[in-house]
Design a protein around this motif. Structure first.
Motif, PDB file in Angstrom:
ATOM      1  N   ALA A  73     -55.912  31.916  13.095  1.00 47.27           N
ATOM      2  CA  ALA A  73     -55.752  30.463  13.278  1.00 47.27           C
ATOM      3  C   ALA A  73     -56.396  30.021  14.572  1.00 47.27           C
ATOM      4  O   ALA A  73     -56.628  30.824  15.469  1.00 47.27           O
ATOM      5  CB  ALA A  73     -54.277  30.106  13.308  1.00 47.27           C
ATOM      6  N   GLY A  74     -56.652  28.705  14.650  1.00 49.14           N
ATOM      7  CA  GLY A  74     -57.371  28.188  15.807  1.00 49.14           C
ATOM      8  C   GLY A  74     -56.549  28.005  17.066  1.00 49.14           C
ATOM      9  O   GLY A  74     -57.096  28.006  18.157  1.00 49.14           O
ATOM     10  N   SER A  75     -55.253  27.840  16.977  1.00 45.92           N
ATOM     11  CA  SER A  75     -54.522  27.431  18.183  1.00 45.92           C
ATOM     12  C   SER A  75     -53.240  28.221  18.410  1.00 45.92           C
ATOM     13  O   SER A  75     -52.660  28.785  17.483  1.00 45.92           O
ATOM     14  CB  SER A  75     -54.169  25.944  18.084  1.00 45.92           C
ATOM     15  OG  SER A  75     -53.049  25.800  17.242  1.00 45.92           O
ATOM     16  N   ALA A  76     -52.808  28.182  19.670  1.00 45.03           N
ATOM     17  CA  ALA A  76     -51.550  28.835  20.039  1.00 45.03           C
ATOM     18  C   ALA A  76     -50.369  28.132  19.376  1.00 45.03           C
ATOM     19  O   ALA A  76     -49.329  28.737  19.152  1.00 45.03           O
ATOM     20  CB  ALA A  76     -51.391  28.825  21.555  1.00 45.03           C
ATOM     21  N   LYS A  77     -50.573  26.837  19.056  1.00 45.57           N
ATOM     22  CA  LYS A  77     -49.488  26.081  18.395  1.00 45.57           C
ATOM     23  C   LYS A  77     -49.183  26.663  17.017  1.00 45.57           C
ATOM     24  O   LYS A  77     -48.022  26.780  16.622  1.00 45.57           O
ATOM     25  CB  LYS A  77     -49.904  24.615  18.215  1.00 45.57           C
ATOM     26  CG  LYS A  77     -49.184  23.664  19.148  1.00 45.57           C
ATOM     27  CD  LYS A  77     -49.713  22.272  18.992  1.00 45.57           C
ATOM     28  CE  LYS A  77     -48.744  21.429  18.187  1.00 45.57           C
ATOM     29  NZ  LYS A  77     -49.285  20.072  17.960  1.00 45.57           N
ATOM     30  N   ASP A  78     -50.248  27.042  16.299  1.00 47.01           N
ATOM     31  CA  ASP A  78     -50.058  27.662  14.973  1.00 47.01           C
ATOM     32  C   ASP A  78     -49.294  28.976  15.112  1.00 47.01           C
ATOM     33  O   ASP A  78     -48.461  29.323  14.285  1.00 47.01           O
ATOM     34  CB  ASP A  78     -51.405  27.961  14.309  1.00 47.01           C
ATOM     35  CG  ASP A  78     -52.198  26.696  14.028  1.00 47.01           C
ATOM     36  OD1 ASP A  78     -51.580  25.694  13.662  1.00 47.01           O
ATOM     37  OD2 ASP A  78     -53.430  26.734  14.198  1.00 47.01           O
ATOM     38  N   LEU A  79     -49.608  29.684  16.184  1.00 47.17           N
ATOM     39  CA  LEU A  79     -48.950  30.974  16.409  1.00 47.17           C
ATOM     40  C   LEU A  79     -47.460  30.761  16.712  1.00 47.17           C
ATOM     41  O   LEU A  79     -46.606  31.475  16.188  1.00 47.17           O
ATOM     42  CB  LEU A  79     -49.650  31.702  17.566  1.00 47.17           C
ATOM     43  CG  LEU A  79     -49.105  33.066  17.929  1.00 47.17           C
ATOM     44  CD1 LEU A  79     -49.147  34.026  16.731  1.00 47.17           C
ATOM     45  CD2 LEU A  79     -49.897  33.665  19.099  1.00 47.17           C
ATOM     46  N   SER A  80     -47.157  29.761  17.548  1.00 51.06           N
ATOM     47  CA  SER A  80     -45.746  29.456  17.835  1.00 51.06           C
ATOM     48  C   SER A  80     -45.009  29.100  16.552  1.00 51.06           C
ATOM     49  O   SER A  80     -43.888  29.560  16.316  1.00 51.06           O
ATOM     50  CB  SER A  80     -45.611  28.262  18.785  1.00 51.06           C
ATOM     51  OG  SER A  80     -46.078  28.581  20.033  1.00 51.06           O
ATOM     52  N   ALA A  81     -45.656  28.295  15.724  1.00 52.01           N
ATOM     53  CA  ALA A  81     -45.006  27.879  14.467  1.00 52.01           C
ATOM     54  C   ALA A  81     -44.746  29.104  13.594  1.00 52.01           C
ATOM     55  O   ALA A  81     -43.678  29.233  12.989  1.00 52.01           O
ATOM     56  CB  ALA A  81     -45.888  26.868  13.737  1.00 52.01           C
ATOM     57  N   ALA A 180     -46.345  38.981   5.757  1.00 51.95           N
ATOM     58  CA  ALA A 180     -47.791  38.769   5.604  1.00 51.95           C
ATOM     59  C   ALA A 180     -48.055  37.504   4.775  1.00 51.95           C
ATOM     60  O   ALA A 180     -48.960  36.723   5.073  1.00 51.95           O
ATOM     61  CB  ALA A 180     -48.437  39.986   4.964  1.00 51.95           C
ATOM     62  N   ARG A 181     -47.244  37.312   3.743  1.00 51.22           N
ATOM     63  CA  ARG A 181     -47.419  36.104   2.902  1.00 51.22           C
ATOM     64  C   ARG A 181     -47.148  34.843   3.730  1.00 51.22           C
ATOM     65  O   ARG A 181     -47.936  33.891   3.718  1.00 51.22           O
ATOM     66  CB  ARG A 181     -46.456  36.167   1.696  1.00 51.22           C
ATOM     67  CG  ARG A 181     -46.398  34.869   0.902  1.00 51.22           C
ATOM     68  CD  ARG A 181     -45.454  34.960  -0.291  1.00 51.22           C
ATOM     69  NE  ARG A 181     -44.113  35.413   0.020  1.00 51.22           N
ATOM     70  CZ  ARG A 181     -43.173  34.655   0.589  1.00 51.22           C
ATOM     71  NH1 ARG A 181     -43.432  33.408   0.938  1.00 51.22           N
ATOM     72  NH2 ARG A 181     -41.975  35.146   0.829  1.00 51.22           N
ATOM     73  N   ILE A 182     -46.058  34.870   4.478  1.00 51.62           N
ATOM     74  CA  ILE A 182     -45.699  33.702   5.295  1.00 51.62           C
ATOM     75  C   ILE A 182     -46.781  33.442   6.346  1.00 51.62           C
ATOM     76  O   ILE A 182     -47.091  32.301   6.672  1.00 51.62           O
ATOM     77  CB  ILE A 182     -44.309  33.934   5.951  1.00 51.62           C
ATOM     78  CG1 ILE A 182     -43.223  33.942   4.872  1.00 51.62           C
ATOM     79  CG2 ILE A 182     -44.025  32.892   7.027  1.00 51.62           C
ATOM     80  CD1 ILE A 182     -41.867  34.463   5.338  1.00 51.62           C
ATOM     81  N   GLY A 183     -47.388  34.522   6.827  1.00 54.90           N
ATOM     82  CA  GLY A 183     -48.386  34.387   7.895  1.00 54.90           C
ATOM     83  C   GLY A 183     -49.788  34.102   7.396  1.00 54.90           C
ATOM     84  O   GLY A 183     -50.704  33.858   8.197  1.00 54.90           O
ATOM     85  N   SER A 184     -49.959  34.104   6.088  1.00 53.13           N
ATOM     86  CA  SER A 184     -51.312  33.947   5.536  1.00 53.13           C
ATOM     87  C   SER A 184     -51.932  32.623   5.995  1.00 53.13           C
ATOM     88  O   SER A 184     -51.294  31.576   5.989  1.00 53.13           O
ATOM     89  CB  SER A 184     -51.201  34.051   4.011  1.00 53.13           C
ATOM     90  OG  SER A 184     -52.097  33.202   3.401  1.00 53.13           O
ATOM     91  N   GLY A 185     -53.183  32.690   6.437  1.00 57.74           N
ATOM     92  CA  GLY A 185     -53.843  31.505   7.005  1.00 57.74           C
ATOM     93  C   GLY A 185     -53.764  31.471   8.516  1.00 57.74           C
ATOM     94  O   GLY A 185     -54.549  30.810   9.178  1.00 57.74           O
TER      95      GLY A 185
END
Ligand code: HEM
Length: 396
Positions: A73-81, A180-185
């Protein structure tokens, strides 16, 4: 506590060779309710919430699925989510519940199975991609090159790690599949290593593929020695630890043609009992001064335990919580593709792991049977309390 919880607890305590320690206080045995009101039996569940993540001090169950991910993903925000979603899903999975409404369902009826899910961040996560450089935990370093290693990218590195341990392989697999499914994308799996530990029963140390007891000298859970060896006590990592992963192939064909006395000289211990070659029983401390009638040290100078022991490494110690792997045979030669997924947990990689590994890489007699093919380090995140999420102290 239910009979089943006690049975599983006993089995796992024995597997870890640690007996009754603090780790066991995280086992729960009370009946619980699912959200839709069905009563379930969560016997064998390991408490997910706490100052430390489970899966380090808690007894090591029989199965390991260790998966590294890269963040796409592009941002740290996506990672936090994602970390918020993963925290919730992990709390449910470890209690024996489906991860969410899209759960694939193959662990239905298998119970919690002592499942632990332990999350960590690798050094590469803090490169320029997500502007997280300033938040990198100071102790999170990559390992230097060690002589003799033949590292493959396909089993090294990674932005994130999920250590899934359970008594039942299907439960450990299922949990990673859901994450892995939840994290896809947002994340993409980079590598996966699947391991196992023999279970010799309560109070006994499991054996590795060399046939030797492995895990005899480890800091006992619930002690000050354990805390200072393993847990970091400085923010933003307070309550966390560092994981060093080494995938080590063992040349079993070569090992198997050694005589037992020759094998014992390599390790420095008696194969059957696990006692040091300086005498006593498995738990007798090493006598590094002891020598035989010929004046030669009883524990040879290049034996694995002499070179790895804290006494010869200025006190540097570690928690070893590894698993064996078996990936079949090399089709060209018929040689087994098997070895150790070596996992060490330390409060300080540079002070505790690197000097011991350097010493072993230089002189360990075991090196003529082993080759490190994978390597990674991760900051194992501090534990969480209910309502909080993993990595808050690092991602803000
Ligand atoms: C395939 C690789 C390895 C095998 C088969 C192996 C096997 C063993 C065995 C049989 C023992 C003795 C029993 C025990 O105390 O658990 C031992 C002890 C130990 N090993 Fe390893 N080991 C391996 C790799 C490593 C690595 C990579 C490190 C660290 C960098 C390490 C660190 C230690 C330590 C610290 C001890 C305890 C020494 C003591 O204080 O007596 N081992 N290992």
């Amino acid at each position: 506590m239910s009979r089943r919880a006690l049975l599983i607890e006993g089995a796992v305590a024995g597997t870890a060779g640690i007996g009754l320690g603090l780790g066991l206080s995280r086992w729960t045995g009370a009946a619980g309710d699912t959200e839709d009101g069905d009563s379930v039996e969560p016997a064998g569940a390991v408490e997910f919430y706490g100052r430390h993540q489970a899966g380090v001090e808690t007894p090591a169950p029989a199965r390991l699925v260790l998966t590294a991910f890269d963040v796409t993903a592009g941002s740290a925000k996506d990672l936090s989510a994602l970390m918020k979603e993963w925290t919730l899903a992990a709390s449910r999975l470890t209690a024996g519940h489906p991860a969410d409404s899209a759960d694939s369902g193959e662990s239905e009826g298998l119970g919690p199975s002592a499942l632990t899910l332990t999350f960590g961040f690798g050094p590469s996560l803090f490169d320029e991609r997500f502007h997280l450089g300033a938040r990198r935990p100071p102790g999170l370093v990559s390992l230097p090159h060690f002589p003799g290693e033949e590292l493959e990218d396909a089993v090294s590195g990674g932005d994130l790690v999920v250590q899934s341990c359970a008594q039942d392989q299907q439960v450990a697999f299922h949990a990673v599949r859901q994450l892995a499914r939840i994290g896809s994308g947002v994340v993409r799996p980079r590598w996966q290593q699947v391991g196992f530990r023999g279970d010799p029963g309560p109070g006994s140390t499991p054996r590795n593929l060399l046939g030797f007891k492995d895990g005899t000298v480890n800091p006992p859970p619930g002690t000050r020695a354990f805390d200072t060896t393993v847990w970091v006590d400085q923010e933003p990592m307070s309550g966390g630890t560092y994981m060093c992963v080494r995938r080590i192939s063992i040349n079993l064909s070569k090992w198997d043609v050694q005589t037992v006395p020759d094998q014992q000289v390599v390790i420095g211990r008696v194969k059957q009992s696990g006692a040091p070659l300086s005498g006593g029983s498995e738990t007798t401390p090493l006598d590094l001064e002891a020598s035989g009638p010929d004046g030669v040290p009883a524990i040879p100078v290049d034996s694995h335990i002499r070179l790895a022991a804290p006494q010869t490494n200025r006190g540097a110690s570690m928690l070893r919580r590894g698993y064996s792997f078996d990936d079949g045979f090399d089709p060209a030669t018929g040689a087994p593709d098997a070895g150790t997924i070596f996992l060490a947990f330390v409060a300080d990689i540079t002070a505790q792991f690197v000097p011991v590994q350097s010493r072993l890489a230089a002189s360990d007699r075991l090196n003529s049977f082993t080759t490190a093919v994978g390597s990674a380090t991760f900051a194992v995140l501090p534990g969480v309390s209910e309502g909080d999420y993993l990595a808050r102290t690092l991602l803000g």
